[in-house]
Design an enzyme around this catalytic site. Structure first.
Site, short mmCIF file in Angstrom:
data_model
loop_
_atom_site.label_atom_id
_atom_site.label_comp_id
_atom_site.label_asym_id
_atom_site.label_seq_id
_atom_site.Cartn_x
_atom_site.Cartn_y
_atom_site.Cartn_z
N ILE A 21 0.77 -1.13 -0.06
CA ILE A 21 -0.10 -0.01 -0.21
C ILE A 21 0.57 1.31 0.14
O ILE A 21 0.41 2.25 -0.31
CB ILE A 21 -1.08 -0.04 1.20
CG1 ILE A 21 -0.57 0.01 2.38
CG2 ILE A 21 -2.26 -1.12 1.11
CD1 ILE A 21 -1.31 0.27 3.66
N SER A 22 2.03 1.01 0.43
CA SER A 22 3.08 2.41 0.31
C SER A 22 4.27 1.85 0.08
O SER A 22 4.85 0.91 0.78
CB SER A 22 2.65 3.16 1.46
OG SER A 22 3.81 3.85 1.93
N GLN A 23 5.04 2.59 -0.53
CA GLN A 23 6.76 2.38 -0.71
C GLN A 23 7.34 3.94 -0.40
O GLN A 23 7.27 4.62 -1.12
CB GLN A 23 6.97 1.85 -2.15
CG GLN A 23 8.65 1.69 -2.04
CD GLN A 23 9.00 0.94 -3.31
OE1 GLN A 23 8.13 0.71 -4.27
NE2 GLN A 23 10.26 0.68 -3.14
N GLY A 24 8.06 3.89 0.76
CA GLY A 24 8.40 5.21 1.14
C GLY A 24 10.17 4.74 1.00
O GLY A 24 10.67 3.67 0.67
N ALA A 25 11.03 5.94 1.10
CA ALA A 25 12.53 5.84 1.13
C ALA A 25 13.04 4.78 2.25
O ALA A 25 13.77 3.88 1.84
CB ALA A 25 13.37 7.05 1.38
N VAL A 29 5.11 -0.58 3.20
CA VAL A 29 4.02 -1.00 4.03
C VAL A 29 3.11 -1.93 3.25
O VAL A 29 2.70 -1.62 2.14
CB VAL A 29 3.30 0.34 4.37
CG1 VAL A 29 2.23 -0.25 5.22
CG2 VAL A 29 4.12 1.22 5.46
N ASP A 164 7.64 13.20 12.19
CA ASP A 164 7.26 13.44 10.90
C ASP A 164 5.68 13.66 10.89
O ASP A 164 5.04 12.81 10.24
CB ASP A 164 7.56 11.98 9.77
CG ASP A 164 7.35 12.43 8.55
OD1 ASP A 164 7.38 13.09 7.96
OD2 ASP A 164 7.22 11.22 7.96
P1 AMP Z 1 4.38 4.86 6.91
O1 AMP Z 1 5.43 4.38 6.23
O2 AMP Z 1 4.25 4.20 8.47
O3 AMP Z 1 4.04 6.33 7.10
O4 AMP Z 1 3.11 4.14 6.28
C1 AMP Z 1 2.65 4.52 4.64
C2 AMP Z 1 1.22 4.73 4.65
O5 AMP Z 1 0.88 2.98 4.88
C3 AMP Z 1 0.40 5.19 5.61
O6 AMP Z 1 0.37 6.84 5.01
C4 AMP Z 1 -1.05 4.68 5.53
O7 AMP Z 1 -1.77 4.81 4.51
C5 AMP Z 1 -0.49 3.23 5.44
N1 AMP Z 1 -0.34 2.64 6.89
C6 AMP Z 1 0.64 2.71 7.82
N2 AMP Z 1 0.31 2.13 8.92
C7 AMP Z 1 -1.06 2.06 8.84
C8 AMP Z 1 -1.72 1.20 10.00
N3 AMP Z 1 -1.54 0.84 11.11
N4 AMP Z 1 -3.24 1.10 9.72
C9 AMP Z 1 -3.47 1.73 8.37
N5 AMP Z 1 -2.72 2.13 7.44
C10 AMP Z 1 -1.39 2.30 7.68
#
Ligand code: AMP
Length: 263
Positions: A21-25, A29, A164
């Site tokens: 659902i997400s790829q950061g540096a 996730v 952050d």
């Molecule tokens: P993060 O790298 O922890 O900022 O997570 C990246 C993205 O994943 C966030 O912007 C949320 O959209 C999603 N995410 C992270 N942790 C959770 C969580 N515990 N429950 C739901 N979505 C999450």
């Protein structure tokens, strides 16, 4: 690149379905439907869970990389445990694999009607896109902003800083009414007004850049909640002093920000 990283995390959690659902540096996730050890977990959401994975960084020496990954993962888990103990809304940790940089945690928030995750940013955007200005600044929005301010205040009153603090790192639960914090990769323990003021400033700027029309109203409501919790009976010992120190410092941080923009 991502396929290779997904294969790496899959090796550590074999047979677990993963949806990125997400790829950061710093981390990837994933969402998964599997809890590692319970079929009836008592969590807000017992059908979906989050796996956060810090992949190995090829530009670092492998030994140093392993040590950084382990210590950052431990740091994040410790921080979340402390939040849970203090009753500050954040996802519960379900399980962690420190050497491999994996945290399995509670899934918070839900989908908005437009399909996006219910972060503060997405929710405010969603309201703005409906085209009804009154709905963007009604009592419901005020209440959420006040609660976000209280949540951050509670964090700071316990000498913890997020590091952050953007509107994407605040998820709304319970029908978009109750905020919770996520992403503690840069969080730390600090009693310095400067660190707390920077947290507030980062959020203020994030709100200004993503919701420019109503930013002043949202930011005023956030600070209202921040003040309320500092002045509450629960923190009567030093809440007022801490509030004054942090807000005074926030003025300095804003000034520095303005000077930097001028340059
Ligand atoms: P993060 O790298 O922890 O900022 O997570 C990246 C993205 O994943 C966030 O912007 C949320 O959209 C999603 N995410 C992270 N942790 C959770 C969580 N515990 N429950 C739901 N979505 C999450």
């Amino acid at each position: 690149m991502t396929d290779h990283l997904v294969a790496t995390v899959q090796k550590h959690v074999p047979n677990i379905p993963l949806k990125i659902i997400s790829q950061g540096a710093e981390a990837l996730v994933f969402e998964t439907t599997i809890h590692p050890y319970s079929t009836t977990p008592s969590l807000h959401n017992n059908k979906q869970f989050i796996i956060k994975f810090r992949p190995p960084k090829p530009y670092r020496h492998p030994k140093i990389d392993a040590s950084i990954t382990k210590s950052r993962t431990i740091g994040e888990v410790k921080f979340i445990y402390k939040l849970e103990k203090l009753g500050i809304a954040a996802p519960s940790v379900i399980s962690a694999d420190f050497p491999n940089g994996i945290i399995w945690m509670e899934h918070l928030g839900s989908s908005l009607p437009d399909g996006n995750i219910s972060s503060l940013k997405n929710w405010l955007w969603y309201l703005e896109k409906q085209g009804d200005v009154t709905k963007c600044v009604d009592e419901r929005v005020k209440s959420v902003c006040n609660l976000v301010g209280e949540l951050i205040g509670r964090l700071h009153l316990n000498d913890m800083v997020h590091g952050d603090l953007t509107s994407s790192n605040i998820l709304l639960t319970d029908d978009y009414k109750v905020p919770a914090l996520i992403d503690f990769g840069l969080s730390s323990f600090s009693n310095l007004p400067e660190d707390k003021a920077v947290d507030l400033y980062v959020l203020e700027r994030a709100i200004l850049s993503t919701h420019s029309v109503f930013a002043d109203t949202y930011n005023a409501w956030l600070l209202e909640g921040y003040e309320t919790i500092h002045h509450s009976v629960e923190f009567k010992k030093d809440g007022k002093v801490k509030y004054k120190d942090t807000i005074r410092r926030l003025e300095d941080v804003r000034l520095r920000g303005r000077k930097r923009s001028l340059i």
